[in-house]
Design a protein around this motif. Structure first.
Motif, short mmCIF file in Angstrom:
data_model
loop_
_atom_site.label_atom_id
_atom_site.label_comp_id
_atom_site.label_asym_id
_atom_site.label_seq_id
_atom_site.Cartn_x
_atom_site.Cartn_y
_atom_site.Cartn_z
N ARG A 197 72.13 95.65 73.96
CA ARG A 197 72.94 94.83 74.87
C ARG A 197 73.93 95.70 75.64
O ARG A 197 74.16 95.48 76.84
N ARG A 198 74.50 96.69 74.97
CA ARG A 198 75.51 97.53 75.60
C ARG A 198 74.90 98.51 76.59
O ARG A 198 75.59 99.01 77.50
N ALA A 199 73.60 98.79 76.47
CA ALA A 199 72.94 99.74 77.38
C ALA A 199 72.64 99.12 78.74
O ALA A 199 72.44 99.84 79.72
N CYS A 200 72.59 97.81 78.82
CA CYS A 200 72.26 97.12 80.07
C CYS A 200 73.32 97.42 81.13
O CYS A 200 74.51 97.18 80.89
N PRO A 201 72.95 97.94 82.30
CA PRO A 201 73.96 98.23 83.34
C PRO A 201 74.76 97.00 83.74
O PRO A 201 75.95 97.12 84.05
N ALA A 202 74.14 95.82 83.73
CA ALA A 202 74.89 94.61 84.07
C ALA A 202 75.89 94.26 82.98
O ALA A 202 76.96 93.71 83.26
N SER A 203 75.56 94.58 81.73
CA SER A 203 76.50 94.31 80.63
C SER A 203 77.70 95.23 80.69
O SER A 203 78.82 94.84 80.32
N ILE A 204 77.50 96.45 81.14
CA ILE A 204 78.58 97.44 81.15
C ILE A 204 79.74 96.97 82.00
O ILE A 204 80.91 97.21 81.69
N GLY A 205 79.46 96.25 83.07
CA GLY A 205 80.52 95.76 83.93
C GLY A 205 81.13 94.45 83.48
O GLY A 205 81.99 93.90 84.17
#
Length: 222
Positions: A197-205
């Protein structure tokens, strides 16, 4: 007996009322008769945490009292009362079986998709998306417009982020996940949330607190 008229409602006013509880509309759709919802429901709106600020708000509520299921109890109180105020119906992803088909509902919003690892991915929240409830509304409000999937053009780091390949194109290997969390190196997921989940670029923001992710991981890994 004459029924009381429904209160005026728009997406903007619904969003304002939800924001008071650190919640937001994550998408919605026009239901069909075969969905089996209560008579008169014209919109089904999916509700989830609004960041930043959801976790500090939630943990300050009376349901955070040490008894089981504080998040679910808070969701029932808050969304249930809102549904009553609006003349609608509150539906929850817990309390089954049977369970409401939130996964399938989310895919009908045009703002949530099945990711490469088969978890749901949201236009704004990425793989951190979660649903606290759905609101069945009798008012035909406008809905959030469809969006482009964040997976389009993405390098898909989610596919290789899990150290034990528990998540991928195949079914979720739950035993492998739990076995990893039992090992010392699994503390990285328990303390801050799933690496996929944390690797997703959309999650990072998306400003979800690590303490919130840690709580849910520990509820999962009991």
């Amino acid at each position: 007996m004459t029924k009381a008229p429904l209160p005026d409602l728009s997406l903007a006013t619904l969003s304002e009322r939800l924001a008071a509880h650190q919640l937001e509309v994550l998408g919605g759709f026009v239901p069909k008769p075969e969905d089996g919802l209560a008579a008169g429901i014209q919109r089904l709106v999916l509700i989830g945490p609004k960041e930043p600020g959801f976790w500090p708000h939630l943990t300050a509520q009376p349901e955070w009292d040490g008894a089981p299921d504080p998040v679910d109890r808070w969701s029932r109180r808050v969304v249930g009362q809102l549904a009553c105020d609006l003349g609608g119906k509150a539906l929850f992803p817990f309390g089954g079986p049977p369970y409401h088909p939130f996964y399938a509902w989310a895919l009908r919003t045009g703002r949530v998709w099945e990711s490469p690892v088969r978890l749901l991915v949201h236009a704004d929240q990425g793989l951190m998306v979660s649903f606290r409830a759905a609101l069945g509304l009798r008012q035909p409000i406008d809905l959030p417009p469809p969006a482009a999937s964040p997976c389009e053009g993405c390098a898909r780091p989610c596919m290789t982020a899990c150290p034990v390949a528990a998540l991928g194109t195949a079914a979720y290997d739950v035993p492998a996940c739990h076995a990893y969390l039992d090992r010392p190196e699994g503390e990285i997921c328990l303390s801050a949330g799933c690496l996929v989940r944390r690797a997703c670029p959309a999650s990072i923001g998306y400003a979800r607190m690590a303490t919130q992710s840690a709580y849910h991981m520990r509820q999962f890994h009991r």
